[in-house]
Design a protein around this motif. Sequence first.
Motif, short mmCIF file in Angstrom:
data_model
loop_
_atom_site.label_atom_id
_atom_site.label_comp_id
_atom_site.label_asym_id
_atom_site.label_seq_id
_atom_site.Cartn_x
_atom_site.Cartn_y
_atom_site.Cartn_z
N UNK A 56 -25.25 -59.68 -44.46
CA UNK A 56 -24.81 -61.08 -44.40
C UNK A 56 -23.36 -61.26 -44.84
N UNK A 57 -22.67 -62.18 -44.17
CA UNK A 57 -21.30 -62.56 -44.51
C UNK A 57 -21.21 -63.12 -45.94
N UNK A 58 -22.37 -63.63 -46.46
CA UNK A 58 -22.35 -64.27 -47.78
C UNK A 58 -21.93 -63.29 -48.86
N UNK A 59 -22.28 -62.01 -48.70
CA UNK A 59 -21.97 -61.00 -49.72
C UNK A 59 -20.46 -60.87 -49.89
N UNK A 298 -25.08 -68.06 -54.47
CA UNK A 298 -25.50 -67.70 -53.10
C UNK A 298 -26.40 -68.77 -52.48
N UNK A 299 -27.17 -69.49 -53.34
CA UNK A 299 -28.08 -70.52 -52.80
C UNK A 299 -27.27 -71.64 -52.15
N UNK A 300 -26.21 -72.06 -52.85
CA UNK A 300 -25.34 -73.13 -52.31
C UNK A 300 -24.64 -72.68 -51.03
N UNK A 301 -24.15 -71.42 -51.06
CA UNK A 301 -23.45 -70.88 -49.90
C UNK A 301 -24.39 -70.85 -48.68
N UNK A 302 -25.62 -70.40 -48.90
CA UNK A 302 -26.61 -70.34 -47.80
C UNK A 302 -26.89 -71.75 -47.29
N UNK A 303 -27.01 -72.71 -48.22
CA UNK A 303 -27.32 -74.09 -47.81
C UNK A 303 -26.17 -74.67 -47.00
N UNK A 304 -24.92 -74.40 -47.40
CA UNK A 304 -23.82 -75.03 -46.67
C UNK A 304 -23.63 -74.36 -45.31
N UNK A 305 -23.88 -73.04 -45.22
CA UNK A 305 -23.81 -72.39 -43.90
C UNK A 305 -24.92 -72.91 -42.99
N UNK A 315 -32.48 -67.21 -40.62
CA UNK A 315 -31.76 -65.93 -40.77
C UNK A 315 -31.05 -65.88 -42.14
N UNK A 316 -30.44 -67.01 -42.53
CA UNK A 316 -29.71 -67.06 -43.80
C UNK A 316 -30.66 -66.93 -44.99
N UNK A 317 -31.83 -67.57 -44.89
CA UNK A 317 -32.82 -67.47 -45.98
C UNK A 317 -33.31 -66.04 -46.09
N UNK A 318 -33.54 -65.39 -44.95
CA UNK A 318 -34.02 -64.00 -44.97
C UNK A 318 -32.96 -63.07 -45.57
N UNK A 319 -31.68 -63.30 -45.20
CA UNK A 319 -30.60 -62.45 -45.73
C UNK A 319 -30.46 -62.64 -47.23
#
Length: 349
Positions: A56-59, A298-305, A315-319
């Motif tokens: 994931x790009x989040x990392x 990471x939770x906030x980042x996933x939510x905003x993406x 996909x973001x939740x799984x990553x």
Amino acid sequence: MPRAEDRAFAARLAAAIEAEGPLTLGDYMARCNAHYYGTRDPLGAKGDFITAPEISQMFGELIGIWFADLWRRAGAPGNARYVELGPGRGTLAADALGAMRAARFEPPVDLVETSALLRGLQREALGGACWHDGADTLPENAPLLVVANEFFDALPVRQYVLCAEGWRERRVGHRDGGFAPLLGEPLAALPFAPPASRQGAVYEHSPAREALMRALAGRLARQGGAALIVDYGHEGHAAGDSFQAVRGHGYADPFLDPGGADLTAHVDFAALEEAAREEDVRVHGPRSQGEWLTSMGIALRAASLAKASPERAEELAAARERLTGPGQMGRLFKVLALTHREWPEPEGF
Ligand code: SAH
């Protein structure tokens, strides 16, 4: 079936053992990995393994945010550089630099990479950068912001086994057309303080990792900056054999088809920390990757993406779960940071 280039490498390795005698496990690992990384892209579904930035790009984005925040609070030194060790396909660097650019920080890029093939992929992902064969040629006059993800685990380890006659080093020989581990003569002196162990215990020691860690810590102490080391491993000096080969997303025999699989051993974070403390730097962690990414938001980042692209929510939740879940990468992977004595407190520790 091994590839033709892997068979040719195995023949050269066998000839080297005929000429020089059995190799230490560290020499075997270093030679095999140099061939392995030099001849293929190991990452992704079609390769041998997947790393956090490829999940994931989040990392990479959170790592970029970590550096940008620290750099700004350190007074935004104009000559600071982004340094990555073993950047693979360049994905982490692209995501981290993107997040840093959004924070109006665009440092020049130095990459430590020995594989010409992977340097090519990094050039495609990033455009310009300055490449180095090792950390010793990194610029000496600027603060360094250094990141290494799944790099230390690929550096060679040596193994020692406690036998009735004392500690003996594990070596790799070649006999009857195959490579196999064997034990060297009992040792009168050891290059490490031997832990209290029972017969049969295996101790892993990595002079290469410790030397690199000391060198990085010395650079940060003299030049300013910070380092973030992410890898799988243990917090104490755990005794045991963690040498492994990974190929096609599964475990393989590390002595079969040398140079055809990724050879790694768990990182002894206590040893890295001790090496770093020989220099005047501050050490933070290690913390588990799950805890670190969670406290980095990471939770906030996933939510905003997910808000920007609702079709990607699943996909973001799984990553996120893969990167932070304790049964996944969250607990086994550790994050260790070093900072210059006068730099501010880093986030996430
Ligand atoms: N950091 C990347 C790739 C990890 S794979 C990711 O997270 O996806 C290990 C990387 O380290 C590869 O780029 C490999 O070519 C490089 N590497 C391995 N041993 C090296 C060495 N001794 N010197 C420099 N680079 C090395």
